[in-house]
Structure formats: C-alpha cells, structure tokens
Design a protein around this motif. Structure first.
Motif, PDB file in Angstrom:
ATOM      1  N   MET A   1      -4.555 -12.217   8.922  1.00 43.25           N
ATOM      2  CA  MET A   1      -4.039 -12.253   7.557  1.00 43.25           C
ATOM      3  C   MET A   1      -4.464 -13.573   6.912  1.00 43.25           C
ATOM      4  N   THR A   2      -4.995 -13.475   5.729  1.00 44.29           N
ATOM      5  CA  THR A   2      -5.434 -14.640   4.972  1.00 44.29           C
ATOM      6  C   THR A   2      -4.390 -14.953   3.913  1.00 44.29           C
TER       7      THR A   2
ATOM      8  N   PHE B   1      -2.214 -12.390  -3.469  1.00 42.94           N
ATOM      9  CA  PHE B   1      -3.181 -11.618  -2.677  1.00 42.94           C
ATOM     10  C   PHE B   1      -2.648 -11.548  -1.255  1.00 42.94           C
ATOM     11  N   ASN B   2      -2.479 -10.336  -0.739  1.00 46.34           N
ATOM     12  CA  ASN B   2      -2.044 -10.141   0.643  1.00 46.34           C
ATOM     13  C   ASN B   2      -3.087  -9.319   1.363  1.00 46.34           C
ATOM     14  N   GLY B   3      -3.686  -9.903   2.381  1.00 48.74           N
ATOM     15  CA  GLY B   3      -4.708  -9.186   3.119  1.00 48.74           C
ATOM     16  C   GLY B   3      -5.685 -10.137   3.764  1.00 48.74           C
ATOM     17  N   ASP B   4      -6.867  -9.629   4.028  1.00 46.07           N
ATOM     18  CA  ASP B   4      -7.888 -10.362   4.757  1.00 46.07           C
ATOM     19  C   ASP B   4      -9.173 -10.356   3.936  1.00 46.07           C
TER      20      ASP B   4
ATOM     21  N   VAL C   1     -11.442  -6.741   2.274  1.00 46.47           N
ATOM     22  CA  VAL C   1     -10.792  -6.787   0.972  1.00 46.47           C
ATOM     23  C   VAL C   1     -10.175  -5.438   0.606  1.00 46.47           C
TER      24      VAL C   1
ATOM     25  N   SER D   1      -8.474  -3.443   2.246  1.00 49.30           N
ATOM     26  CA  SER D   1      -7.137  -3.212   2.795  1.00 49.30           C
ATOM     27  C   SER D   1      -6.095  -4.158   2.193  1.00 49.30           C
ATOM     28  N   ALA D   2      -6.508  -5.019   1.276  1.00 48.99           N
ATOM     29  CA  ALA D   2      -5.599  -5.995   0.683  1.00 48.99           C
ATOM     30  C   ALA D   2      -4.751  -5.364  -0.418  1.00 48.99           C
ATOM     31  N   SER D   3      -3.736  -6.101  -0.831  1.00 44.18           N
ATOM     32  CA  SER D   3      -2.962  -5.730  -2.009  1.00 44.18           C
ATOM     33  C   SER D   3      -2.884  -6.948  -2.925  1.00 44.18           C
ATOM     34  N   VAL D   4      -2.776  -6.656  -4.213  1.00 42.20           N
ATOM     35  CA  VAL D   4      -2.765  -7.715  -5.212  1.00 42.20           C
ATOM     36  C   VAL D   4      -1.655  -7.433  -6.213  1.00 42.20           C
TER      37      VAL D   4
END
Length: 176
Positions: free
Chosen positions: A1-2, A36-39, A43, A45-48
C-alpha cells in the motif's frame, strides 16, 4: 500500500466555461483534498476521493466569485463541498487512465469520467523524498447539478455554456 500526501504548493485545480459564446471565463479552486488509496504499481486497483470546498473558488473577480457562491450556482453556505469518489479506474495506455466515479455538487450525484495521466515518480533533490505526479482533465454539465442560471445575449445564444472543463495538476509525496 502506498501513502500519497498531497503537496498543495505544487498542485492546482482549474476550470473554464464558455462565456458569451465567444470566449472562456477561467478560475481555480484554491483549496482541495485528494485522498489516494492504493498502490502506484497497480493504479487500476486504487481508489480516489477528491473534496473541494466551493468557497475556495477564485476567478480573479470578487463580485463574480460571490455570485458563484450564491444560490444561482454553488449555494456554498448550504452545500460547502463538491466531492468526487472513484468507482473504477481503467488503464487506457502506458500512463493514461479513465477514472469513473460519483461526483456530488449541491446534493446531486452523477457519474462522471475524467482522464488521468500518471507522470511517474521522481526523487526531490532538496530532501530526498519521492514525489508522484498526475494530470487530470474532464468536463461536466453544470445544469445536471442544478446550476441552470443563464441569460440570453442580444446576438443570440446564452451568456454561459453548459459544460465546465476541469484541469488538475497534482503532486504527491510518496511513502510506503
């Protein structure tokens, strides 16, 4: 997770709308949050989530800004924020994505799609931190959000266009 922390000093959120059928009125939102939640390696699979306080609108004209905050447009006292929450991110090319989500203005929610260019990461020569950059563009029909104020002009057509174009340039500090 980034973990991405928005660097507001190096980020902008601008807009423009057709004015009097012949030019563009432009402005910016001086305050906004981007979560920004994800990797960054995945990208899609992330959520914003983007939150924009509408009182931060600045067109360079106080009278116009006051009108935009009024009931004719944003009704800022009753509806202080615009919010975009992503539902899907689709890769279009190596560095371009379509982000689709729910955009809420004045308690009206519509699905909108924005184009996002991921500009990669870089190391800051000042402090060694890693930064990531994204450019976002798209447009929305303001009338779909209840912002129908307009006036006919003498030469034909309307004072304001329906479409509002957005352009954002966002820089984030990256941590794992």
């Amino acid at each position: 997770m980034t973990t991405l922390t928005l660097d507001k000093v190096h980020s902008t959120l601008d807009f423009q709308i057709k004015h009097m059928m012949v030019s563009k009125a432009k402005g910016e939102f001086e305050d906004f949050e981007v979560d920004f939640n994800g990797d960054l390696e995945n990208v899609e699979s992330a959520s914003v989530k983007v939150t924009i306080p509408v009182t931060s609108i600045n067109t360079g004209n106080e009278d116009r800004d006051g009108h935009l905050r009024s009931g004719d447009f944003f009704e800022a006292e009753k509806y202080p924020n615009m919010v975009f929450k992503s539902k899907s991110i689709k890769k279009i090319s190596d560095d371009e994505y379509e982000v689709t989500g729910d955009f809420t203005i004045k308690d009206v929610t519509n699905e909108e799609t924005f184009t996002v260019e991921y500009n990669g990461t870089s190391k800051s020569p000042l402090d060694g931190s890693t930064v990531a950059g994204f450019d976002v563009s798209g447009k929305v029909n303001r009338e779909a959000y209840g912002m129908t104020y307009n006036a006919a002009i003498e030469t034909g057509g309307m004072l304001l266009g329906k479409d509002v174009k957005f352009e954002g340039n966002f820089e984030f500090i990256v941590s794992e």
